[in-house]
Design an enzyme around this catalytic site. Structure first.
Site: not given
Ligand code: G3P
Ligand code: CA
Length: 244
Positions: A7, A34, A36, A49
């Site tokens: 994450h 993962e 953003d 993020h």
């Molecule tokens: O992969 C899902 C997760 O990343 C969603 O929440 O706030 O960490 O982007 P967030």
């Molecule tokens: Ca995310």
């Protein structure tokens, strides 16, 4: 085998969404990363993020109002922990940089945080090695954004993220109706016994990936149930829990 997805990288141990966190995730045996994405003022895909630089970097201001050159001036390691990553040259990456760096065999989940970023994200992925390997998914909480990604590239693996307390069954139905292969609930909404929900998703041909799982016993439970993937801040914990 359940995919362990780091994450924002190994974000428990290094500044989120930086190459330090991604490299650590590989050391921690993550199957996928993962990240953003937001669109900058000059049309680039910044991997960050928040809508602003403030929480995670030495800079400030909204990503959408800044050029990538301006964003690069910020130290992306400045705000982590007690400052042990500050001054090491960590910068906010771009999606193309990550795609170029990503080693073969490692998957990628690209979370679209801003609708404006959809066309550029789909275009960046087109022709990428990770896409050719079938190891990329595009995910979003924003139904408009994820539907647009699907429309622009129907072969993409798209996934709908569900906010906490959103009903899993609603998300599942939505994913089926809008042709998204994956539905991605908050782990808490899968409940103490996720088996019935996972079986329903399987019957409808949907992948289930959940966020964010940091507890080793829960990792073991979800893995034993055949969950497709979970996102964790600590892939090192997952490696130990799952005996990798
Ligand atoms: O992969 C899902 C997760 O990343 C969603 O929440 O706030 O960490 O982007 P967030
Ligand atoms: Ca995310």
């Amino acid at each position: 085998m359940t995919l362990v997805v780091a994450h924002r990288g190994s974000s428990a141990h290094a500044p989120e969404n930086t190459f330090a966190a991604y490299e650590l995730a590989l050391e921690h045996k993550a199957d996928a990363l993962e990240l953003d994405v937001h669109l900058t003022a000059d049309g680039q895909l910044a991997v960050i993020h928040d809508e602003t630089l403030d929480r995670t970097t030495s800079g400030s201001g909204a990503v959408a109002t800044l050029s990538m050159d301006e964003i690069r001036k910020a130290d992306a390691g400045a705000r982590f922990g007690d400052g042990q990553f500050a001054g090491q040259g960590l910068r906010v990456p771009t999606l193309p940089e990550v795609l170029q760096w990503l080693p073969d065999g490692i998957g990628l989940a690209v979370e679209i945080k801003a609708r404006a970023a959809v066309p550029a994200t789909v275009e960046a992925l087109r022709g990428s090695r990770v896409r050719a390997a079938g190891a990329v998914s595009v995910i979003s909480f924003d139904e408009v954004a994820i539907n647009e990604a699907h429309d622009l590239d129907p072969e993409l693996t798209t996934g709908l993220l569900l906010v906490p307390s959103d009903r899993f069954e609603r998300g599942l139905t939505y994913a089926v109706e809008h042709h998204h292969p994956a539905v991605l609930p908050w782990d808490g909404d899968l409940g103490l016994d996720p088996a019935p929900l996972l079986q329903h998703a399987l019957a409808l041909g949907r992948h289930v990936g959940c966020y964010v799982v940091n507890d080793p016993m829960r990792m073991q439970q979800l893995s034993a149930l055949g969950l497709w993937a979970f996102v964790t801040d600590a892939p090192d914990v997952a490696a130990e829990a799952l005996g990798r």
